[in-house]
Structures are given as structure tokens and as C-alpha cells.
Scaffold this active site. Sequence first.
Site, PDB file in Angstrom:
ATOM      1  N   GLU A  52      11.338  19.555  23.733  1.00 38.22           N
ATOM      2  CA  GLU A  52      12.412  18.650  24.142  1.00 38.22           C
ATOM      3  C   GLU A  52      11.858  17.279  24.528  1.00 38.22           C
ATOM      4  O   GLU A  52      10.645  17.123  24.709  1.00 38.22           O
ATOM      5  CB  GLU A  52      13.169  19.259  25.321  1.00 38.22           C
ATOM      6  CG  GLU A  52      12.319  19.369  26.570  1.00 38.22           C
ATOM      7  CD  GLU A  52      12.698  20.539  27.465  1.00 38.22           C
ATOM      8  OE1 GLU A  52      12.497  20.407  28.690  1.00 38.22           O
ATOM      9  OE2 GLU A  52      13.164  21.574  26.968  1.00 38.22           O
TER      10      GLU A  52
ATOM     11  N   GLU B 168      21.003  19.435  22.812  1.00 37.70           N
ATOM     12  CA  GLU B 168      21.300  20.236  24.005  1.00 37.70           C
ATOM     13  C   GLU B 168      22.547  19.703  24.699  1.00 37.70           C
ATOM     14  O   GLU B 168      22.718  18.483  24.837  1.00 37.70           O
ATOM     15  CB  GLU B 168      20.112  20.199  24.966  1.00 37.70           C
ATOM     16  CG  GLU B 168      20.322  20.948  26.277  1.00 37.70           C
ATOM     17  CD  GLU B 168      20.409  22.460  26.101  1.00 37.70           C
ATOM     18  OE1 GLU B 168      21.346  22.911  25.408  1.00 37.70           O
ATOM     19  OE2 GLU B 168      19.568  23.175  26.669  1.00 37.70           O
TER      20      GLU B 168
ATOM     21  N   ASN C  32      22.514  26.194  21.463  1.00 36.96           N
ATOM     22  CA  ASN C  32      22.050  26.913  22.643  1.00 36.96           C
ATOM     23  C   ASN C  32      23.263  27.426  23.408  1.00 36.96           C
ATOM     24  O   ASN C  32      23.923  26.676  24.122  1.00 36.96           O
ATOM     25  CB  ASN C  32      21.217  25.970  23.518  1.00 36.96           C
ATOM     26  CG  ASN C  32      20.289  26.699  24.455  1.00 36.96           C
ATOM     27  OD1 ASN C  32      19.856  27.807  24.168  1.00 36.96           O
ATOM     28  ND2 ASN C  32      19.940  26.058  25.552  1.00 36.96           N
TER      29      ASN C  32
ATOM     30  N   ASP D  99      10.362  28.915  23.851  1.00 42.37           N
ATOM     31  CA  ASP D  99      10.542  27.647  24.545  1.00 42.37           C
ATOM     32  C   ASP D  99       9.163  27.045  24.826  1.00 42.37           C
ATOM     33  O   ASP D  99       8.286  27.720  25.363  1.00 42.37           O
ATOM     34  CB  ASP D  99      11.292  27.908  25.848  1.00 42.37           C
ATOM     35  CG  ASP D  99      11.754  26.643  26.548  1.00 42.37           C
ATOM     36  OD1 ASP D  99      11.267  25.557  26.213  1.00 42.37           O
ATOM     37  OD2 ASP D  99      12.608  26.760  27.451  1.00 42.37           O
TER      38      ASP D  99
ATOM     39  N   TYR E 156      14.404  35.425  21.039  1.00 40.50           N
ATOM     40  CA  TYR E 156      14.088  34.157  21.699  1.00 40.50           C
ATOM     41  C   TYR E 156      13.485  34.390  23.073  1.00 40.50           C
ATOM     42  O   TYR E 156      13.991  35.210  23.850  1.00 40.50           O
ATOM     43  CB  TYR E 156      15.352  33.308  21.827  1.00 40.50           C
ATOM     44  CG  TYR E 156      15.156  32.049  22.624  1.00 40.50           C
ATOM     45  CD1 TYR E 156      14.342  31.018  22.150  1.00 40.50           C
ATOM     46  CD2 TYR E 156      15.773  31.883  23.855  1.00 40.50           C
ATOM     47  CE1 TYR E 156      14.156  29.860  22.893  1.00 40.50           C
ATOM     48  CE2 TYR E 156      15.594  30.728  24.603  1.00 40.50           C
ATOM     49  CZ  TYR E 156      14.786  29.714  24.116  1.00 40.50           C
ATOM     50  OH  TYR E 156      14.591  28.572  24.852  1.00 40.50           O
TER      51      TYR E 156
ATOM     52  N   CYS F 261      16.017  22.648  33.686  1.00 40.45           N
ATOM     53  CA  CYS F 261      16.965  23.320  32.800  1.00 40.45           C
ATOM     54  C   CYS F 261      17.921  22.322  32.174  1.00 40.45           C
ATOM     55  O   CYS F 261      18.427  21.416  32.848  1.00 40.45           O
ATOM     56  CB  CYS F 261      17.733  24.374  33.592  1.00 40.45           C
ATOM     57  SG  CYS F 261      19.143  25.080  32.697  1.00 40.45           S
TER      58      CYS F 261
ATOM     59  N   ASP G 226       9.165  23.877  26.354  1.00 43.02           N
ATOM     60  CA  ASP G 226       9.541  22.821  27.288  1.00 43.02           C
ATOM     61  C   ASP G 226       9.379  21.439  26.644  1.00 43.02           C
ATOM     62  O   ASP G 226       9.830  21.215  25.542  1.00 43.02           O
ATOM     63  CB  ASP G 226       8.750  22.977  28.579  1.00 43.02           C
ATOM     64  CG  ASP G 226       9.116  24.264  29.318  1.00 43.02           C
ATOM     65  OD1 ASP G 226      10.312  24.609  29.325  1.00 43.02           O
ATOM     66  OD2 ASP G 226       8.216  24.929  29.855  1.00 43.02           O
TER      67      ASP G 226
ATOM     68  N   ASP H 105      13.826  26.897  36.559  1.00 45.24           N
ATOM     69  CA  ASP H 105      13.365  26.111  35.413  1.00 45.24           C
ATOM     70  C   ASP H 105      13.374  24.626  35.771  1.00 45.24           C
ATOM     71  O   ASP H 105      14.240  23.860  35.347  1.00 45.24           O
ATOM     72  CB  ASP H 105      14.285  26.381  34.221  1.00 45.24           C
ATOM     73  CG  ASP H 105      13.787  25.739  32.944  1.00 45.24           C
ATOM     74  OD1 ASP H 105      12.619  25.308  32.905  1.00 45.24           O
ATOM     75  OD2 ASP H 105      14.573  25.662  31.980  1.00 45.24           O
TER      76      ASP H 105
ATOM     77  N   HIS I  46      10.478  25.348  20.380  1.00 40.38           N
ATOM     78  CA  HIS I  46      11.233  24.092  20.469  1.00 40.38           C
ATOM     79  C   HIS I  46      10.630  23.219  21.561  1.00 40.38           C
ATOM     80  O   HIS I  46      10.177  23.701  22.608  1.00 40.38           O
ATOM     81  CB  HIS I  46      12.740  24.329  20.672  1.00 40.38           C
ATOM     82  CG  HIS I  46      13.155  24.982  21.955  1.00 40.38           C
ATOM     83  ND1 HIS I  46      13.144  24.336  23.161  1.00 40.38           N
ATOM     84  CD2 HIS I  46      13.636  26.229  22.201  1.00 40.38           C
ATOM     85  CE1 HIS I  46      13.600  25.137  24.104  1.00 40.38           C
ATOM     86  NE2 HIS I  46      13.900  26.310  23.543  1.00 40.38           N
TER      87      HIS I  46
ATOM     88  N   ARG J 234      14.342  19.197  20.140  1.00 38.44           N
ATOM     89  CA  ARG J 234      15.529  19.177  21.007  1.00 38.44           C
ATOM     90  C   ARG J 234      15.646  17.848  21.737  1.00 38.44           C
ATOM     91  O   ARG J 234      14.656  17.302  22.215  1.00 38.44           O
ATOM     92  CB  ARG J 234      15.410  20.326  22.011  1.00 38.44           C
ATOM     93  CG  ARG J 234      16.312  20.220  23.234  1.00 38.44           C
ATOM     94  CD  ARG J 234      16.129  21.417  24.124  1.00 38.44           C
ATOM     95  NE  ARG J 234      16.385  21.122  25.523  1.00 38.44           N
ATOM     96  CZ  ARG J 234      16.336  22.003  26.507  1.00 38.44           C
ATOM     97  NH1 ARG J 234      16.025  23.271  26.236  1.00 38.44           N
ATOM     98  NH2 ARG J 234      16.575  21.651  27.755  1.00 38.44           N
TER      99      ARG J 234
END
Length: 315
Positions: free
Chosen positions: A112, A189, A211, A83, A41, A120, A85, A56, A110, A157
Site C-alpha cells: 500500500e 482501498e 477488500n 499482506d 489470504y 488499518c 503493509d 493493525d 499487496h 493498493r
Amino acid sequence: MTTSGSALRERLDRDDLLVCPGVHDPLTAAVADTVGFDAIYMTGYGTSLSKVGYPDAGFITMPEMIENASNIQERISVPLIADADNGYGNATNVVRTVREYIKAGVGAIHIEDQTFPKRCGHTKGRQVIPKDEAVGKIAAAADVRDDRDESFVIIARSDARGTGGGSLDEALDRVNAYLDAGADIGFVEGPTDAEELQRVGRAIDGPLLYNFVGDLGTSPYVDMESLDEWGFDVVLFPILSTLSTIANVHADMQAFAEDPAAAMRGVDDAFDAQSLGSLHEFSGFPEVVEWEDQYLPEADQEKYEGSLGDDLADE
């Protein structure tokens, strides 16, 4: 033709839990690859901190993330989950984002449902976009996947659990809607305890990702057997290499400040104790010498005669 996506899907078809260590650059990815994992990952937090020096909080851009993902995937022998974002904009931006990650050759991303700038998923102050807008972004990602590479894996996500007025119920509803829109894997998440994790496992109608952030965030420490039993399919340990790097480099730098030569000897000894060979072997110099033997004029090999330094060829 086997792609990272097809290899990842083949692995996901197995019944056992897929556990992925987090890495933040090609170097840490190469180390992980020597150990042997089915997938690796790429952390967004670690990428931002290592590549641009910022946390982040939306400071890193899509091209910087794509470049890092591409370089990592080139360096490792297994699929990379990366990631992406919040897709770096609205649904139309997501179209390009997914196209670029597919071109980078990674196995999965992924996306989100946070607003921009994002932050983050385990810090205060997160906000999410309206559900229908987020569904449109996932639908756009799924359409690009279907058009460009059907093996590519889309992970959707939701950060709704951690917003000011959010709830686990809202996050569950959103992730199920994202799966209906075409996502391959759901990702809630920030569940705060084992009871919430079990609720996620019961409520999400599709493959599930956890996660595992640990003390850095709100996600609880749980054993892999329980996650498997509760219905999870993938577990990410996103910050593993980043925390390890910071802690170990800090300790070595403190020792170096006190006694540089002794600290360097300690680092040399610690490296030699690993099963990596020399730094030159680990970094790939023997392969470079093979390329030179295969492709360069024979006269070019004379540069090695009488020269000083490590023998870079395979023994």
C-alpha cells in the site's frame, strides 16, 4: 516447477471471481484448507493481533509477517496472498521485502501507499506518501519479481480514498499509475458504496481486487455476482478467521467461567460435529507416525507397545 505464484496466475486466468477467506495463522489456515478454496489470504490485522497482541497500527515488523506467511504457506495446499503493509520502508526497503516474501514461497503480496507507521485501511487517521514515491516502490517490487520469480504476483493498493483530503479520483489515478509501473493487480482501498465500486471497475485499467471488510470498515456488503459484473477479479475477506476466533472463543470462555466441565463437553461436542476427524488427525500426527515408520530404526517403534493414548496411525 509449479510455484504458488504460477498456480495463482493459472487461477486468475479463469473468468470467474476468485474469493479468498482471510486467516491469521497456520491453524486457521489449515482449517480453511480442509474446506477447499483456490487461494487463501493472510490478514495483516489478524496477524498483528494474534502474533504480537497489538492492532493493525504499524506495530508488527517485516520478519514477523514473513514468518507467519511462510508458516501458513507451508501448511496449506493452495497459494497464499499475503499482506505486506507498506513494504516496511522506502523503495530500497521494498526490494528486500519482496525478496523475503518470494523466499517464503507465497503466491502474492499487496503493498500500500500509506506513510509509516501505517494503520488499518478502515480506521481514521491514514495518510499516504507522495504519488511518485509510491510509484517508485511498486516499480522496485515489480523489478524484484521479474528478477527473482516472474510468477510472483504484485498487488498495488492505494489508501488515498480514506485520507483527510483524499478522494476516489486520486485513488483511481494512483492505482492506474501503479499498474503502469508493473503491478499485476490493482487495489483501491475503502470504496464507500456500490456506486463507488462501479466507478472503480470502470476506471481501473487492469485486474482488480476488492477488500470485503464488512461492518468493521467502510466497504459495503455486496453480492459476488455484482462484483464480478463490475469488473473485479479477486475478493478478500480479510478479517473472517479473526472475528470468528474472537467471537467463538469469547462465547466458550464465558460458558467455561460458569461451568468448566459442561463448557468443555460443549467444545468437545462442537469439534466432533465437524468433518475434521480428531484433533490429532487434523494436526497431522498420522503423518508423523508415517515418517517414524519410514526413517527411524525399527527398535524405536517399541515405544508404542503398551503405551496409553490415542492410536496416532491412519486406520
